[in-house]
Scaffold this motif. Structure first.
Motif, short mmCIF file in Angstrom:
data_model
loop_
_atom_site.label_atom_id
_atom_site.label_comp_id
_atom_site.label_asym_id
_atom_site.label_seq_id
_atom_site.Cartn_x
_atom_site.Cartn_y
_atom_site.Cartn_z
N VAL A 1 0.86 -1.19 0.00
CA VAL A 1 0.00 0.00 0.00
C VAL A 1 0.90 1.24 0.00
N HIS B 1 -4.14 -2.01 -4.88
CA HIS B 1 -3.02 -2.65 -4.18
C HIS B 1 -2.74 -4.05 -4.74
N THR C 1 0.86 -4.88 -6.14
CA THR C 1 1.62 -5.98 -5.53
C THR C 1 2.01 -7.01 -6.57
#
Ligand code: GDP
Ligand code: CA
Length: 357
Positions: free
Chosen positions: A71, A125, A129
């Protein structure tokens, strides 16, 4: 009749070179200011201002891994705000957000529950990621996310390396702090979001900053800028952390561009925030003058509230121009006027730009 050689066709007028503006930014305060800056540039009469190119160097020291997801709160605040996806009331997170995933995680007893991750936000996110795991640097990942949001600026993370601000908590009475006894080190987000910075910080440290390298383009954006702007972002955990990336502070000292900033402190208190708790950890008073002192080695212009005007002392080498202006970003017009005032101060301090209005 022989025709005279026709003159070469006149070259079409070349588009005006846009002013190169570089800003450092944290989250909400930085993003709101930048939205005003873009509005001010778009409505300017000078062609080079309308064609301005804005580069934003974003703070990444607030970044945190939650439930396996990376994040980047400050980069996302800038991206969502400028891209039209922000929840304007809160100033962070997505508009029209829901919390289905967070509710399910809480039902599984998964910690932490104090950091809100909305469903739409989680998609950001997840993408980030996954791309990071595929090996892309954060700067490239951010550029990919911005392909969707088109924020109207070039958004660069301050570094592609992992930097995370941690806070040493003072020991406190748990009865007065919801069970928190302090005396330990926590991630900045836990201090800020869970503890609302109410437990005093003994030390605030961006772990990893000393070994971090500026992301591609960051130093060039500072050295090649016509004006560098510091929005009223948190001077310790937003601007201060960017300044700790090796090379950034030197680039600010060396750039020929004027560096102008907006005080995040009005009348001796930070606006809508807890920045005073960060300044206290440094032993710095919450005044516009003291915050300017943190930037003394490179700051050329400083917008302050009327009540906060001061005579710059010797630390600024006689260079600092202090200008009182309304500093409250109370709405789009006030924010655009504030950004315009910062830009105008920068242009007035730049030999090449003094004639641009
Ligand atoms: P964060 O990362 O979300 O905390 O956001 P930033 O670091 O970019 O900005 C937070 C700072 O913005 C706070 O310390 C406030 O003092 C400042 N701030 C918020 N609203 C205003 C405003 O209307 N005017 C000014 N001058 N500063 C503001
Ligand atoms: Ca932040």
């Amino acid at each position: 009749m022989t025709e005279a050689a026709s003159p070469a066709p006149a070259a079409p007028p070349s588009p005006p070179a846009g002013l190169r503006v570089t800003a450092l930014a944290g989250g909400v305060g930085g993003a709101r200011f930048l939205r005003g800056l873009l509005a001010a540039l778009r409505s300017a009469s000078a062609p080079d201002l309308r064609a301005a190119e804005v580069t934003v160097v974003g703070n990444t020291a607030d970044d945190i891994t939650l439930h396996g997801l990376r994040v980047c709160p400050d980069l996302d605040s800038v991206m969502y705000t400028l891209g039209g996806g922000i929840d304007d009331e809160r100033g962070w997170g997505r508009s029209d957000e829901t919390s289905g995933v967070a509710d399910e995680l809480a039902a599984y007893g998964q910690q932490p529950t104090w950091f809100t991750l909305g469903d739409k936000d989680i998609a950001t996110h997840l993408v980030r990621t996954r791309l990071l795991r595929e090996g892309l640097p954060l700067s490239e990942v951010t550029a990919r996310l911005c392909e969707r949001w088109r924020p109207g600026v070039r958004l660069l993370p301050m570094t592609d390396d992992v930097v995370e601000t941690h806070v040493d908590l003072a020991p406190v009475d748990p009865a007065a702090h919801a069970g928190e006894a302090g005396g330990r080190r926590v991630h900045f987000q836990e201090w800020w979001v869970r503890l609302h910075a109410k437990v005093p910080a003994l030390r605030i440290e961006p772990l990893g900053a000393a070994a971090a390298r500026p992301a591609p383009g960051v130093l060039e954006a500072l050295s090649d800028a016509d004006v560098v702007v510091l929005p009223p972002s948190n001077p310790v955990v937003s601007i201060g952390t960017i300044l700790q990336v090796p090379g950034v502070r030197d680039a600010l000292r060396a750039t020929t561009a004027p560096v102008v900033g907006v005080s995040p402190v009005i009348g001796g208190a930070p606006v809508r925030g807890m920045a005073d708790a960060c300044l206290a950890a440094l032993g710095v008073p919450s005044t516009a003058e003291a915050v300017a002192g943190l930037y003394a080695d490179f700051l050329d212009g400083w917008l302050v509230a009327e009540a906060d005007a001061f005579e710059p002392g010797g630390a600024h080498g006689g260079r600092l121009r202090v200008l009182p202006r309304p500093l409250l970003m109370s709405g789009p017009d006030a924010t655009a006027a504030l950004a315009r005032a910062a830009l105008d101060l920068g242009l007035a301090l730049s030999p090449a730009g003094a004639s641009r209005t």
